[in-house]
Each structure stands twice: as structure tokens, then as C-alpha cells.
Design a protein around this motif. Structure first.
Motif, short mmCIF file in Angstrom:
data_model
loop_
_atom_site.label_atom_id
_atom_site.label_comp_id
_atom_site.label_asym_id
_atom_site.label_seq_id
_atom_site.Cartn_x
_atom_site.Cartn_y
_atom_site.Cartn_z
N ARG A 78 0.77 -1.31 -0.10
CA ARG A 78 0.01 0.02 -0.07
C ARG A 78 0.94 1.24 0.03
O ARG A 78 1.88 1.38 0.51
CB ARG A 78 -0.78 -0.19 1.25
CG ARG A 78 -2.17 -1.11 1.11
CD ARG A 78 -3.06 -0.89 2.44
NE ARG A 78 -3.85 -2.12 2.33
CZ ARG A 78 -4.13 -2.62 3.25
NH1 ARG A 78 -3.80 -2.31 4.36
NH2 ARG A 78 -4.85 -3.88 3.33
N ALA A 79 0.54 2.22 -0.85
CA ALA A 79 1.20 3.45 -0.80
C ALA A 79 1.10 4.27 0.34
O ALA A 79 -0.25 4.21 1.05
CB ALA A 79 0.94 4.15 -2.17
N SER A 80 1.93 4.98 0.67
CA SER A 80 1.93 5.92 1.84
C SER A 80 1.56 7.13 1.31
O SER A 80 1.34 7.59 0.45
CB SER A 80 3.23 6.13 2.82
OG SER A 80 4.23 6.66 1.85
N GLY A 81 0.84 7.92 2.45
CA GLY A 81 0.49 9.27 2.26
C GLY A 81 -0.99 9.58 2.05
O GLY A 81 -1.85 8.52 1.95
N ALA A 82 -1.35 10.77 1.56
CA ALA A 82 -2.93 10.89 1.51
C ALA A 82 -3.45 10.25 0.08
O ALA A 82 -2.54 10.20 -0.78
CB ALA A 82 -3.12 12.55 1.46
N GLY A 83 -4.71 10.14 0.15
CA GLY A 83 -5.17 9.37 -1.13
C GLY A 83 -6.80 9.11 -0.86
O GLY A 83 -7.26 8.59 -1.79
N VAL A 136 21.34 -6.13 -2.66
CA VAL A 136 20.22 -6.46 -3.24
C VAL A 136 19.79 -4.69 -3.51
O VAL A 136 19.65 -4.19 -2.53
CB VAL A 136 19.07 -7.03 -2.71
CG1 VAL A 136 17.65 -6.69 -3.44
CG2 VAL A 136 19.46 -8.33 -2.47
N LEU A 137 19.49 -4.29 -4.66
CA LEU A 137 18.80 -2.90 -4.91
C LEU A 137 17.47 -3.06 -4.76
O LEU A 137 16.77 -3.93 -5.46
CB LEU A 137 19.34 -2.48 -6.43
CG LEU A 137 18.85 -1.44 -6.88
CD1 LEU A 137 19.41 0.01 -6.24
CD2 LEU A 137 18.96 -1.27 -8.47
N VAL A 138 16.80 -2.23 -3.87
CA VAL A 138 15.48 -2.05 -3.80
C VAL A 138 15.07 -0.51 -4.19
O VAL A 138 15.40 0.53 -3.88
CB VAL A 138 15.19 -2.14 -2.20
CG1 VAL A 138 13.78 -1.92 -2.03
CG2 VAL A 138 15.79 -3.35 -1.68
N ILE A 139 14.05 -0.84 -5.26
CA ILE A 139 13.44 0.58 -5.79
C ILE A 139 11.96 0.65 -5.47
O ILE A 139 11.47 -0.63 -5.81
CB ILE A 139 13.65 0.46 -7.14
CG1 ILE A 139 15.02 0.64 -7.47
CG2 ILE A 139 12.79 1.84 -7.85
CD1 ILE A 139 15.69 0.66 -8.90
N THR A 140 11.42 1.79 -4.73
CA THR A 140 10.16 1.53 -4.32
C THR A 140 9.61 2.61 -5.37
O THR A 140 9.91 3.76 -5.13
CB THR A 140 9.99 1.99 -2.90
OG1 THR A 140 10.73 0.95 -2.02
CG2 THR A 140 8.63 2.04 -2.55
N ALA A 141 8.41 2.45 -5.93
CA ALA A 141 7.65 3.26 -6.81
C ALA A 141 6.31 3.32 -6.30
O ALA A 141 5.41 2.44 -6.28
CB ALA A 141 7.70 2.79 -8.25
N GLN A 142 5.73 4.60 -6.06
CA GLN A 142 4.50 4.89 -5.62
C GLN A 142 3.87 6.49 -5.78
O GLN A 142 3.00 6.84 -5.37
CB GLN A 142 4.32 4.73 -4.10
CG GLN A 142 5.28 5.69 -3.20
CD GLN A 142 5.04 5.65 -1.74
OE1 GLN A 142 4.56 4.54 -1.17
NE2 GLN A 142 5.72 6.50 -0.99
N ARG A 143 4.50 7.08 -7.00
CA ARG A 143 4.23 8.14 -7.70
C ARG A 143 2.89 8.24 -8.29
O ARG A 143 2.06 8.91 -8.30
CB ARG A 143 5.17 8.68 -8.53
CG ARG A 143 6.48 8.77 -8.23
CD ARG A 143 7.51 9.10 -9.23
NE ARG A 143 9.10 9.11 -8.85
CZ ARG A 143 9.90 9.41 -9.78
NH1 ARG A 143 9.50 9.34 -10.99
NH2 ARG A 143 11.23 9.09 -9.18
N HIS A 144 2.52 7.13 -8.78
CA HIS A 144 1.16 6.93 -9.68
C HIS A 144 0.02 6.11 -8.95
O HIS A 144 0.29 5.44 -8.16
CB HIS A 144 1.46 6.17 -11.01
CG HIS A 144 2.73 6.86 -11.99
ND1 HIS A 144 2.48 8.16 -12.59
CD2 HIS A 144 3.84 6.60 -11.77
CE1 HIS A 144 3.72 8.33 -13.00
NE2 HIS A 144 4.39 7.70 -12.41
#
Length: 139
Positions: free
Chosen positions: A21-26, A69-77
């Protein structure tokens, strides 16, 4: 296979994706839909040359774990699919940057005699201008 550069490609199976789950308002949607993507890629991959692995580890910084291990988190969209694309684009951009070889080291050179003289002439002119800024004599 996912092409990174003309000579470099990584296998699809080397990328692990998990959804959260993405963080922040929504609003109401954010509490029940897992739209954020966490992408994991092992830096010590057999499809990457040793030099690229070293540069990738250095470029990753805090995004790399102790295990390499490279960790990339995407939650912009708002959608999971768009976040997956975003995470993969960011991984590929990082891999492309690591794949470019570093520039050759700079060789030190000495300034020419003419350039030294021009520099000193300019300094003398500037000094003369600044010396005129003082109080006038006689006051």
C-alpha cells in the motif's frame, strides 16, 4: 531478456516485484488497494560484468541492502501497472548509468607563459582601478 544497452541485458527472472500500500494521502482507495511497487534486483547478477556491478553498488547508495540487493520503491502513480513501469524505468536508468565507463583521468597541464602574463596584466589593471577608490588626498 530486458535490454539495458546494446551489449548488456538482464533476465526477467532476476527482477522480483512485490506490491504494498502506498503511503500518504489518497482517500478511501489508498487504504484498500496495493498500488505501490517494491522492485528488488541482485547487484551480483551473473548477467552484469564485475566493473558494472561495482559502479552500480556505488550509485545505488542507500537503496542497496547489505546483502547487495537493490531495492526501488515506486508509488508516484495511482495505478499498480504505472508504478511497475516507473520502477523498471528507474532500474534501467541506474543500470545504464552504471554501464557507461568512467571518463579517463585528467592529465595535469601547466598554463602557457602568455596566459600567465595576461592573467598578471589583468590583475595589475584591476588593482589600479581599486586603488583609485580610496579617499581623496587632502581631506
Amino acid at each position: 531478456m530486458i535490454p539495458v544497452t546494446a551489449r548488456l541485458a538482464i533476465e526477467e527472472s532476476e527482477i522480483q516485484e512485490s506490491f504494498l500500500r502506498a503511503s500518504g494521502a489518497g482517500g478511501q482507495n489508498i487504504q484498500k488497494v496495493e498500488t505501490a511497487v517494491q522492485l528488488r534486483f541482485a547487484i551480483r547478477s551473473p548477467s552484469l560484468p564485475e566493473a558494472v556491478q561495482e559502479r552500480l553498488l556505488r550509485l545505488a547508495g542507500r537503496r542497496a541492502t547489505r546483502d547487495g540487493v537493490l531495492v526501488i520503491t515506486a508509488q508516484r502513480h495511482r495505478t499498480q501497472e504505472r508504478n511497475r513501469e516507473d520502477a523498471r524505468e528507474r532500474l534501467l536508468a541506474l543500470l545504464r548509468e552504471a554501464a557507461t565507463p568512467p571518463p579517463p583521468p585528467r592529465r595535469a597541464t601547466r598554463p602557457t607563459r602568455g596566459s600567465q602574463e595576461r592573467r598578471l596584466q589583468g590583475k595589475a589593471i584591476r588593482s589600479g582601478i581599486k586603488s583609485l577608490r580610496g579617499r581623496p588626498e587632502g581631506e
